[in-house]
Design an enzyme around this catalytic site. Structure first.
Site, PDB file in Angstrom:
ATOM      1  N   GLU A 272     -11.542  -4.431  -2.580  1.00 58.49           N
ATOM      2  CA  GLU A 272     -10.891  -5.144  -1.936  1.00 58.49           C
ATOM      3  C   GLU A 272     -11.052  -5.352  -0.737  1.00 58.49           C
ATOM      4  O   GLU A 272     -11.540  -4.804   0.029  1.00 58.49           O
ATOM      5  CB  GLU A 272      -9.728  -4.186  -1.250  1.00 58.49           C
ATOM      6  CG  GLU A 272     -10.102  -3.029  -0.674  1.00 58.49           C
ATOM      7  CD  GLU A 272      -8.382  -2.504   0.013  1.00 58.49           C
ATOM      8  OE1 GLU A 272      -7.537  -3.479   0.818  1.00 58.49           O
ATOM      9  OE2 GLU A 272      -7.241  -1.013  -0.516  1.00 58.49           O
TER      10      GLU A 272
ATOM     11  N   LYS B 226      -2.574 -11.385   3.962  1.00 55.37           N
ATOM     12  CA  LYS B 226      -2.543 -10.201   2.887  1.00 55.37           C
ATOM     13  C   LYS B 226      -1.284 -11.266   2.086  1.00 55.37           C
ATOM     14  O   LYS B 226      -0.470 -11.181   1.452  1.00 55.37           O
ATOM     15  CB  LYS B 226      -1.209  -9.172   3.476  1.00 55.37           C
ATOM     16  CG  LYS B 226      -1.636  -7.547   2.799  1.00 55.37           C
ATOM     17  CD  LYS B 226      -1.052  -6.626   3.977  1.00 55.37           C
ATOM     18  CE  LYS B 226      -1.014  -5.213   2.803  1.00 55.37           C
ATOM     19  NZ  LYS B 226      -0.022  -4.211   3.770  1.00 55.37           N
TER      20      LYS B 226
ATOM     21  N   VAL C 124      -4.866  -3.433  -3.270  1.00 55.36           N
ATOM     22  CA  VAL C 124      -5.221  -2.691  -4.495  1.00 55.36           C
ATOM     23  C   VAL C 124      -4.466  -3.984  -5.532  1.00 55.36           C
ATOM     24  O   VAL C 124      -5.281  -4.446  -6.731  1.00 55.36           O
ATOM     25  CB  VAL C 124      -4.429  -1.985  -4.792  1.00 55.36           C
ATOM     26  CG1 VAL C 124      -4.610  -0.951  -6.122  1.00 55.36           C
ATOM     27  CG2 VAL C 124      -4.977  -0.988  -3.383  1.00 55.36           C
TER      28      VAL C 124
ATOM     29  N   ASP D  55      12.172   0.370  -1.051  1.00 57.52           N
ATOM     30  CA  ASP D  55      11.227  -0.533  -0.689  1.00 57.52           C
ATOM     31  C   ASP D  55       9.870  -0.142  -1.249  1.00 57.52           C
ATOM     32  O   ASP D  55       9.706   1.403  -1.201  1.00 57.52           O
ATOM     33  CB  ASP D  55      10.971  -0.228   0.560  1.00 57.52           C
ATOM     34  CG  ASP D  55       8.844  -0.758   0.814  1.00 57.52           C
ATOM     35  OD1 ASP D  55       8.624  -1.369   0.321  1.00 57.52           O
ATOM     36  OD2 ASP D  55       8.988  -0.708   2.193  1.00 57.52           O
TER      37      ASP D  55
ATOM     38  N   ASP E 165       1.752  -2.528  -6.416  1.00 60.15           N
ATOM     39  CA  ASP E 165       0.401  -1.432  -7.219  1.00 60.15           C
ATOM     40  C   ASP E 165       0.299  -0.316  -7.920  1.00 60.15           C
ATOM     41  O   ASP E 165      -0.238  -0.888  -8.921  1.00 60.15           O
ATOM     42  CB  ASP E 165      -0.447  -0.414  -5.339  1.00 60.15           C
ATOM     43  CG  ASP E 165      -1.095  -1.484  -3.912  1.00 60.15           C
ATOM     44  OD1 ASP E 165      -0.915  -2.085  -3.982  1.00 60.15           O
ATOM     45  OD2 ASP E 165      -1.446  -0.527  -3.468  1.00 60.15           O
TER      46      ASP E 165
ATOM     47  N   LYS F 229      -1.490   6.666  -0.125  1.00 61.34           N
ATOM     48  CA  LYS F 229      -1.024   6.881   1.795  1.00 61.34           C
ATOM     49  C   LYS F 229       0.093   7.944   2.301  1.00 61.34           C
ATOM     50  O   LYS F 229       0.901   8.053   1.535  1.00 61.34           O
ATOM     51  CB  LYS F 229      -0.978   5.264   2.115  1.00 61.34           C
ATOM     52  CG  LYS F 229      -2.375   4.944   1.672  1.00 61.34           C
ATOM     53  CD  LYS F 229      -1.921   3.194   3.261  1.00 61.34           C
ATOM     54  CE  LYS F 229      -3.318   2.098   2.727  1.00 61.34           C
ATOM     55  NZ  LYS F 229      -2.699   1.903   0.982  1.00 61.34           N
TER      56      LYS F 229
END
Length: 306
Positions: A27, A89, A109, A141, A145, A162
């Site tokens: 990425e 992004k 991703v 939220d 991905d 993460k």
């Protein structure tokens, strides 16, 4: 070969795909939004080198001037590193508009999986995937991905989700979507900076050959969707859980106080955690990406033998 009119496949990458050789996608958000210049460029080039050393061809993915790129040149990586956060992004919702406007986009991703799949690349190495954010039961939220993993047939190798996320809910979501979550030499979901999370994976796999065989079976059966491989950060770069948890809790509190939302959340949290840990988390981040690149290349090589 997908003749998508918006897609440019680097000649070396195109040749490798045509010849059935192993190719690994990477990425570009990690270059533009993941770390400062020149560390970002140095890391990106090192990741490509590690993939080559392990027998595969690297294909860093990005959007440049409205073109979807599968495989960047070193000059393009340098350009991305220098431009940094000025680059959009780009998630799934952004692709059409960026291409229509002729703009640049750093692939997440989600978009890396999409463009890799368009180009015929089946393997992708990253740091950590997005997931269900803490408090998602009220904010909704949830990273795109997870949805992409459910629909796009690419194997994604990461160091877990993460640790700023709600890992339990992330696993529940993946299960609902039918995405296999495999642990490489572990029964426990790694939590990015740390090797353990307290949550189990679906299956433990102990070699690149085992990973390749599972993915081959999934593709042969045309089950659709991707496969998530979680590869723990190497022991020597793993951070103490209490230190990283304290830094994350503080960063999340600050994020909420500042009213930061949506796609700004993850870059803010990762940068703040790096500050709070005196840069240790950034060093760990780089090492886990290298580790994932190596495993992905080795798995792609095994897949091409099947």
């Amino acid at each position: 070969m997908n003749m998508n009119k918006y897609l440019d496949v680097n000649p070396e990458v195109a040749q490798a795909i045509a010849q059935g050789k192993p190719v690994v996608a990477l990425e570009s958000t990690i270059i533009s939004h993941g770390m400062p210049y020149p560390q970002n460029v140095e890391t990106a080039l090192n990741v490509e080198r590690i993939i080559r050393e392990n027998g595969a061809v690297p294909a860093t993915i990005a959007i440049i001037g409205g073109r979807l790129k599968a495989g960047l040149t070193p000059e393009e990586i340098e350009y991305f590193g220098k431009k940094g956060r000025a680059i959009h992004k780009a998630s799934r919702r952004d692709l059409a508009v960026l291409c229509a406007k002729g703009e640049d986009g750093a692939t997440t991703v989600t978009t890396t999986m999409m463009i890799a799949n368009m180009a015929g690349i089946r393997f992708f190495a990253t740091g950590g995937i997005g997931g269900v954010h803490r408090g998602a039961e009220t904010t909704m939220d949830i990273s795109a991905d997870l949805e992409e993993l459910a629909r796009t047939p690419v194997m994604v190798v990461c160091a877990g989700a993460k640790s700023i996320l709600d890992l339990g809910l992330t696993l529940e979501y993946l299960e609902t979507k039918g995405v296999p979550v495999l642990g490489y030499q572990t029964e426990e979901l790694p939590a990015f900076y740390t090797r353990k999370s307290g949550f189990g994976v679906d299956y433990r796999m102990d070699s690149p050959a085992e990973l390749a065989a599972a993915f081959k079976a999934q593709n042969d059966m045309a089950l659709g969707g991707g496969m998530l491989v979680t590869n723990p950060i190497p022991e020597e770069y793993s951070m103490p859980k209490d230190i990283i948890d304290a830094a994350i809790d503080r960063a999340i509190a600050e994020c909420n106080e500042k009213g930061i939302k949506g796609k700004e959340t993850t870059p803010f949290l990762l940068a703040r955690v790096a500050e709070l840990t005196g840069g240790d988390s950034l060093a760990s981040n780089i090492r886990l990406v290298y580790n994932n690149a190596k495993l992905t290349a080795q798995t792609a090589v095994e897949y091409c033998k099947l």
